[in-house]
Design a protein around this motif. Structure first.
Motif, PDB file in Angstrom:
ATOM      1  N   THR A   1       0.846  -1.186   0.000  1.00  0.00           N
ATOM      2  CA  THR A   1       0.000   0.000   0.000  1.00  0.00           C
ATOM      3  C   THR A   1       0.884   1.239   0.000  1.00  0.00           C
ATOM      4  O   THR A   1       1.977   1.230   0.544  1.00  0.00           O
ATOM      5  CB  THR A   1      -0.912   0.027   1.230  1.00  0.00           C
TER       6      THR A   1
ATOM      7  N   VAL B   1      -2.528   5.478  11.067  1.00  0.00           N
ATOM      8  CA  VAL B   1      -3.850   5.069  10.605  1.00  0.00           C
ATOM      9  C   VAL B   1      -3.923   3.549  10.725  1.00  0.00           C
ATOM     10  O   VAL B   1      -2.903   2.872  10.728  1.00  0.00           O
ATOM     11  CB  VAL B   1      -4.121   5.511   9.146  1.00  0.00           C
TER      12      VAL B   1
ATOM     13  N   HIS C   1      -7.561   7.180  12.802  1.00  0.00           N
ATOM     14  CA  HIS C   1      -6.233   7.418  13.369  1.00  0.00           C
ATOM     15  C   HIS C   1      -6.166   6.857  14.782  1.00  0.00           C
ATOM     16  O   HIS C   1      -7.161   6.771  15.482  1.00  0.00           O
ATOM     17  CB  HIS C   1      -5.910   8.912  13.400  1.00  0.00           C
TER      18      HIS C   1
ATOM     19  N   SER D   1      -1.918   9.455   4.499  1.00  0.00           N
ATOM     20  CA  SER D   1      -2.637  10.670   4.122  1.00  0.00           C
ATOM     21  C   SER D   1      -4.075  10.396   3.676  1.00  0.00           C
ATOM     22  O   SER D   1      -4.754  11.304   3.226  1.00  0.00           O
ATOM     23  CB  SER D   1      -1.875  11.386   3.002  1.00  0.00           C
ATOM     24  N   ASP D   2      -4.545   9.154   3.820  1.00  0.00           N
ATOM     25  CA  ASP D   2      -5.914   8.804   3.437  1.00  0.00           C
ATOM     26  C   ASP D   2      -6.889   9.368   4.468  1.00  0.00           C
ATOM     27  O   ASP D   2      -6.875   8.961   5.623  1.00  0.00           O
ATOM     28  CB  ASP D   2      -6.056   7.292   3.345  1.00  0.00           C
ATOM     29  N   PRO D   3      -7.765  10.296   4.086  1.00  0.00           N
ATOM     30  CA  PRO D   3      -8.676  10.914   5.063  1.00  0.00           C
ATOM     31  C   PRO D   3      -9.802   9.989   5.531  1.00  0.00           C
ATOM     32  O   PRO D   3     -10.476  10.292   6.503  1.00  0.00           O
ATOM     33  CB  PRO D   3      -9.237  12.118   4.312  1.00  0.00           C
ATOM     34  N   THR D   4     -10.011   8.868   4.856  1.00  0.00           N
ATOM     35  CA  THR D   4     -11.102   7.977   5.231  1.00  0.00           C
ATOM     36  C   THR D   4     -10.716   6.976   6.310  1.00  0.00           C
ATOM     37  O   THR D   4     -11.581   6.318   6.879  1.00  0.00           O
ATOM     38  CB  THR D   4     -11.614   7.203   4.005  1.00  0.00           C
ATOM     39  N   LEU D   5      -9.421   6.817   6.592  1.00  0.00           N
ATOM     40  CA  LEU D   5      -8.982   5.857   7.601  1.00  0.00           C
ATOM     41  C   LEU D   5      -8.951   6.488   8.983  1.00  0.00           C
ATOM     42  O   LEU D   5      -8.658   7.667   9.144  1.00  0.00           O
ATOM     43  CB  LEU D   5      -7.590   5.313   7.262  1.00  0.00           C
TER      44      LEU D   5
ATOM     45  N   ASP E   1       0.776   5.658   0.456  1.00  0.00           N
ATOM     46  CA  ASP E   1       0.073   6.875   0.867  1.00  0.00           C
ATOM     47  C   ASP E   1      -1.125   6.626   1.784  1.00  0.00           C
ATOM     48  O   ASP E   1      -2.094   7.365   1.749  1.00  0.00           O
ATOM     49  CB  ASP E   1      -0.373   7.686  -0.351  1.00  0.00           C
ATOM     50  N   LEU E   2      -1.061   5.586   2.587  1.00  0.00           N
ATOM     51  CA  LEU E   2      -2.166   5.333   3.514  1.00  0.00           C
ATOM     52  C   LEU E   2      -2.198   6.362   4.627  1.00  0.00           C
ATOM     53  O   LEU E   2      -3.254   6.676   5.141  1.00  0.00           O
ATOM     54  CB  LEU E   2      -2.052   3.936   4.129  1.00  0.00           C
TER      55      LEU E   2
ATOM     56  N   ASP F   1       5.529   6.033   7.011  1.00  0.00           N
ATOM     57  CA  ASP F   1       4.817   5.007   6.240  1.00  0.00           C
ATOM     58  C   ASP F   1       5.218   3.576   6.582  1.00  0.00           C
ATOM     59  O   ASP F   1       5.045   2.665   5.775  1.00  0.00           O
ATOM     60  CB  ASP F   1       4.968   5.227   4.728  1.00  0.00           C
TER      61      ASP F   1
ATOM     62  N   THR G   1       1.950   7.654  10.027  1.00  0.00           N
ATOM     63  CA  THR G   1       1.684   8.803   9.152  1.00  0.00           C
ATOM     64  C   THR G   1       2.941   9.589   8.823  1.00  0.00           C
ATOM     65  O   THR G   1       2.957  10.376   7.892  1.00  0.00           O
ATOM     66  CB  THR G   1       0.655   9.756   9.799  1.00  0.00           C
TER      67      THR G   1
END
Length: 128
Positions: free
Chosen positions: A59, A84, A70, A64-68, A61-62, A107, A104
């Protein structure tokens, strides 16, 4: 491994077919009368004994994924207190709820530290 064959006359797809007169498998065109003897006798292979392992997938850029969601868990690599997380997506009966974390800052992918080391996936320690 089975591959696609195409007609040299009309460029349509050739389909496997038994030629009982010659007692061989041929690839035949359904549009014209062209056929050729099949070199590879394997038409389809279904491997039922494939074993899936729980491991962190590839994976990017996880962090910076706003849907996951923290968590304030500490990264074992850089010590950052923000990561995340997501749940294991394998579909096996004996699957436990395993959380995978991604820092974050750097990575780095790591598993929930509360999971005992003997029940962790084999490839987890080698993944980055």
């Amino acid at each position: 491994m089975a591959s696609l064959h195409f007609c040299s006359e009309c460029n349509n797809l050739l389909y496997p077919k038994a030629d009982s007169a010659r007692r061989v498998m041929v690839y035949a065109c359904r549009i014209c009368a062209y056929d050729e003897v099949g070199e590879n006798q394997c038409v389809y292979r279904n491997d039922l004994l494939t074993v899936t392992k729980e491991k962190v997938g590839v994976t990017t850029d996880l962090g910076s994924d706003p849907t996951l969601a923290h968590s304030n868990i500490s990264c074992p690599r850089c010590g950052n207190e923000d990561a995340v997380f997501f749940q294991d997506q394998s579909k096996r009966k004996e699957t436990r709820m395993i959380l995978f974390f991604v820092c974050t800052k750097c990575d780095h992918s790591f598993m929930d530290p509360s999971v005992s080391t003997e029940s962790r996936p084999e490839d987890m320690d080698t993944q980055v």
